[in-house]
Scaffold this motif. Sequence first.
Motif, PDB file in Angstrom:
ATOM      1  N   PRO A  95      45.019   2.367  -9.211  1.00 49.04           N
ATOM      2  CA  PRO A  95      45.478   2.849  -7.906  1.00 49.04           C
ATOM      3  C   PRO A  95      46.950   2.532  -7.703  1.00 49.04           C
ATOM      4  O   PRO A  95      47.452   1.502  -8.151  1.00 49.04           O
ATOM      5  CB  PRO A  95      44.600   2.072  -6.910  1.00 49.04           C
ATOM      6  CG  PRO A  95      43.403   1.654  -7.693  1.00 49.04           C
ATOM      7  CD  PRO A  95      43.892   1.414  -9.081  1.00 49.04           C
ATOM      8  N   CYS A  96      47.671   3.431  -7.050  1.00 49.56           N
ATOM      9  CA  CYS A  96      49.086   3.198  -6.794  1.00 49.56           C
ATOM     10  C   CYS A  96      49.226   2.143  -5.692  1.00 49.56           C
ATOM     11  O   CYS A  96      48.272   1.835  -4.974  1.00 49.56           O
ATOM     12  CB  CYS A  96      49.766   4.490  -6.371  1.00 49.56           C
ATOM     13  SG  CYS A  96      49.570   4.912  -4.629  1.00 49.56           S
ATOM     14  N   PRO A  97      50.415   1.558  -5.547  1.00 52.71           N
ATOM     15  CA  PRO A  97      50.627   0.595  -4.464  1.00 52.71           C
ATOM     16  C   PRO A  97      50.270   1.207  -3.108  1.00 52.71           C
ATOM     17  O   PRO A  97      50.622   2.345  -2.822  1.00 52.71           O
ATOM     18  CB  PRO A  97      52.129   0.287  -4.562  1.00 52.71           C
ATOM     19  CG  PRO A  97      52.486   0.596  -5.973  1.00 52.71           C
ATOM     20  CD  PRO A  97      51.617   1.744  -6.372  1.00 52.71           C
ATOM     21  N   CYS A  98      49.574   0.465  -2.313  1.00 56.41           N
ATOM     22  CA  CYS A  98      49.207   0.885  -0.958  1.00 56.41           C
ATOM     23  C   CYS A  98      48.335   2.136  -0.942  1.00 56.41           C
ATOM     24  O   CYS A  98      48.370   2.917   0.014  1.00 56.41           O
ATOM     25  CB  CYS A  98      50.441   1.130  -0.103  1.00 56.41           C
ATOM     26  SG  CYS A  98      51.554  -0.277   0.021  1.00 56.41           S
ATOM     27  N   ALA A  99      47.532   2.334  -1.983  1.00 59.34           N
ATOM     28  CA  ALA A  99      46.722   3.554  -2.075  1.00 59.34           C
ATOM     29  C   ALA A  99      45.854   3.746  -0.837  1.00 59.34           C
ATOM     30  O   ALA A  99      45.785   4.854  -0.290  1.00 59.34           O
ATOM     31  CB  ALA A  99      45.849   3.501  -3.326  1.00 59.34           C
ATOM     32  N   GLN A 100      45.207   2.697  -0.383  1.00 60.74           N
ATOM     33  CA  GLN A 100      44.330   2.838   0.780  1.00 60.74           C
ATOM     34  C   GLN A 100      45.124   3.199   2.022  1.00 60.74           C
ATOM     35  O   GLN A 100      44.708   4.074   2.800  1.00 60.74           O
ATOM     36  CB  GLN A 100      43.558   1.535   1.018  1.00 60.74           C
ATOM     37  CG  GLN A 100      42.562   1.640   2.175  1.00 60.74           C
ATOM     38  CD  GLN A 100      41.709   0.395   2.323  1.00 60.74           C
ATOM     39  OE1 GLN A 100      41.688  -0.478   1.449  1.00 60.74           O
ATOM     40  NE2 GLN A 100      40.992   0.303   3.424  1.00 60.74           N
ATOM     41  N   GLU A 101      46.281   2.565   2.204  1.00 60.65           N
ATOM     42  CA  GLU A 101      47.109   2.887   3.364  1.00 60.65           C
ATOM     43  C   GLU A 101      47.616   4.325   3.303  1.00 60.65           C
ATOM     44  O   GLU A 101      47.679   5.025   4.321  1.00 60.65           O
ATOM     45  CB  GLU A 101      48.300   1.937   3.434  1.00 60.65           C
ATOM     46  CG  GLU A 101      48.010   0.565   4.009  1.00 60.65           C
ATOM     47  CD  GLU A 101      49.299  -0.219   4.191  1.00 60.65           C
ATOM     48  OE1 GLU A 101      49.950  -0.051   5.242  1.00 60.65           O
ATOM     49  OE2 GLU A 101      49.672  -0.965   3.266  1.00 60.65           O
ATOM     50  N   VAL A 102      48.005   4.752   2.107  1.00 54.91           N
ATOM     51  CA  VAL A 102      48.492   6.125   1.956  1.00 54.91           C
ATOM     52  C   VAL A 102      47.395   7.113   2.317  1.00 54.91           C
ATOM     53  O   VAL A 102      47.614   8.083   3.049  1.00 54.91           O
ATOM     54  CB  VAL A 102      48.984   6.367   0.512  1.00 54.91           C
ATOM     55  CG1 VAL A 102      49.322   7.842   0.306  1.00 54.91           C
ATOM     56  CG2 VAL A 102      50.197   5.507   0.211  1.00 54.91           C
ATOM     57  N   GLN A 103      46.193   6.866   1.816  1.00 53.07           N
ATOM     58  CA  GLN A 103      45.079   7.764   2.109  1.00 53.07           C
ATOM     59  C   GLN A 103      44.775   7.790   3.602  1.00 53.07           C
ATOM     60  O   GLN A 103      44.461   8.849   4.163  1.00 53.07           O
ATOM     61  CB  GLN A 103      43.852   7.331   1.315  1.00 53.07           C
ATOM     62  CG  GLN A 103      43.991   7.566  -0.183  1.00 53.07           C
ATOM     63  CD  GLN A 103      42.836   6.989  -0.968  1.00 53.07           C
ATOM     64  OE1 GLN A 103      41.730   6.837  -0.452  1.00 53.07           O
ATOM     65  NE2 GLN A 103      43.086   6.664  -2.225  1.00 53.07           N
ATOM     66  N   GLU A 104      44.873   6.654   4.257  1.00 53.41           N
ATOM     67  CA  GLU A 104      44.649   6.614   5.698  1.00 53.41           C
ATOM     68  C   GLU A 104      45.682   7.471   6.434  1.00 53.41           C
ATOM     69  O   GLU A 104      45.352   8.189   7.389  1.00 53.41           O
ATOM     70  CB  GLU A 104      44.701   5.172   6.203  1.00 53.41           C
ATOM     71  CG  GLU A 104      43.503   4.329   5.765  1.00 53.41           C
ATOM     72  CD  GLU A 104      43.673   2.858   6.125  1.00 53.41           C
ATOM     73  OE1 GLU A 104      44.768   2.492   6.622  1.00 53.41           O
ATOM     74  OE2 GLU A 104      42.728   2.079   5.902  1.00 53.41           O
ATOM     75  N   GLN A 105      46.933   7.397   5.987  1.00 53.37           N
ATOM     76  CA  GLN A 105      47.975   8.221   6.610  1.00 53.37           C
ATOM     77  C   GLN A 105      47.704   9.702   6.381  1.00 53.37           C
ATOM     78  O   GLN A 105      47.874  10.524   7.294  1.00 53.37           O
ATOM     79  CB  GLN A 105      49.348   7.831   6.054  1.00 53.37           C
ATOM     80  CG  GLN A 105      49.832   6.464   6.484  1.00 53.37           C
ATOM     81  CD  GLN A 105      50.047   6.349   7.976  1.00 53.37           C
ATOM     82  OE1 GLN A 105      50.580   7.266   8.601  1.00 53.37           O
ATOM     83  NE2 GLN A 105      49.635   5.238   8.565  1.00 53.37           N
ATOM     84  N   PHE A 106      47.283  10.064   5.180  1.00 56.46           N
ATOM     85  CA  PHE A 106      46.934  11.458   4.900  1.00 56.46           C
ATOM     86  C   PHE A 106      45.802  11.925   5.810  1.00 56.46           C
ATOM     87  O   PHE A 106      45.874  13.001   6.420  1.00 56.46           O
ATOM     88  CB  PHE A 106      46.502  11.624   3.451  1.00 56.46           C
ATOM     89  CG  PHE A 106      47.602  11.505   2.426  1.00 56.46           C
ATOM     90  CD1 PHE A 106      48.941  11.512   2.795  1.00 56.46           C
ATOM     91  CD2 PHE A 106      47.288  11.393   1.075  1.00 56.46           C
ATOM     92  CE1 PHE A 106      49.953  11.410   1.843  1.00 56.46           C
ATOM     93  CE2 PHE A 106      48.294  11.305   0.121  1.00 56.46           C
ATOM     94  CZ  PHE A 106      49.619  11.314   0.503  1.00 56.46           C
ATOM     95  N   GLN A 107      44.755  11.123   5.894  1.00 56.79           N
ATOM     96  CA  GLN A 107      43.591  11.500   6.703  1.00 56.79           C
ATOM     97  C   GLN A 107      43.978  11.695   8.157  1.00 56.79           C
ATOM     98  O   GLN A 107      43.564  12.671   8.802  1.00 56.79           O
ATOM     99  CB  GLN A 107      42.499  10.438   6.581  1.00 56.79           C
ATOM    100  CG  GLN A 107      41.788  10.429   5.237  1.00 56.79           C
ATOM    101  CD  GLN A 107      40.773   9.307   5.141  1.00 56.79           C
ATOM    102  OE1 GLN A 107      41.038   8.162   5.511  1.00 56.79           O
ATOM    103  NE2 GLN A 107      39.587   9.615   4.632  1.00 56.79           N
TER     104      GLN A 107
END
Length: 283
Positions: A256-268
């Motif tokens: 996973p890339c750095p901050c993957a979960q945070e990035v996905q949350e921003q996308f969602q």
Amino acid sequence: MSSTLPERLLPTLQSDDVIALASGQEVAVRLYGRKKTGEASPLVVHFHGGAFISGDLDNGCTVAHLFEAVGARVVSVAYPLAPEHPFPQPLEIGYGVLQWAFKHRTRLAGKGAQVYLAGEEAGGNLAAGVCMMARDQRHPPLAGQILLSPMLDPCVGTPSLRAATGSATDCKWAQGWLQFLRSACDAVHPYAVPSTAQRLAGLPPTLMLVGLNDPMRDEALAYAGRLEAAGLSVTRHVFDKAQQWPDALLTPDPRPCPCAQEVQEQFQQFFAATRCRPPDLIS
């Protein structure tokens, strides 16, 4: 080759192909995700990074997979690189792929699928430029643009970039701009350098993502500020734990890339916020 979407692209989560644009040019693309029965998914036309002079579909896989992970369908573009193909050629190809994706949006992502532009680093610049082209051509309608550490300032002199490059008198971003822009006239063209555009009205909502120590941080946030000052909808987020952005976004890596979960949350959140658009935008 026919511009009709090949059926063999639909059953797989990731597949490469070559599509024919309305101009007659052929472009390699990589599709991510799968069409969901009975529902529409966000359809993202995506541009990888590489300072305009390097990179390929593999370098775009990290960000494309993050979009796929939140349910989007992604068309990642193998746009031509400078110096052999300077401005405006990459944007013309990008706009052609956007038109193709919009034409096939129902088959790609379901009836009523909304279309977005996205890119990281130099790809973020191309996404922003193609977004302006779509506005000026009044087609196709876009639900939003998603820019991750976009490369927007050909002066290459912001404090965040100087902090990243130290005492070096040259860097890959400076070289990229030199190869991408053919003349001083190109350097003031709004499609080549969207951050200096005088007319920002009519652009769709923007999601701007940068890292705290990101070389592109200052130029990205400055553009976000200009968009806001023009009365446009902008969501910005600075990841304080993102390491080595934007380079980390360009590395083909199964981890996973750095901050993957945070990035996905921003996308969602962005997809949810832009989901209910006027009917003319999804016709």
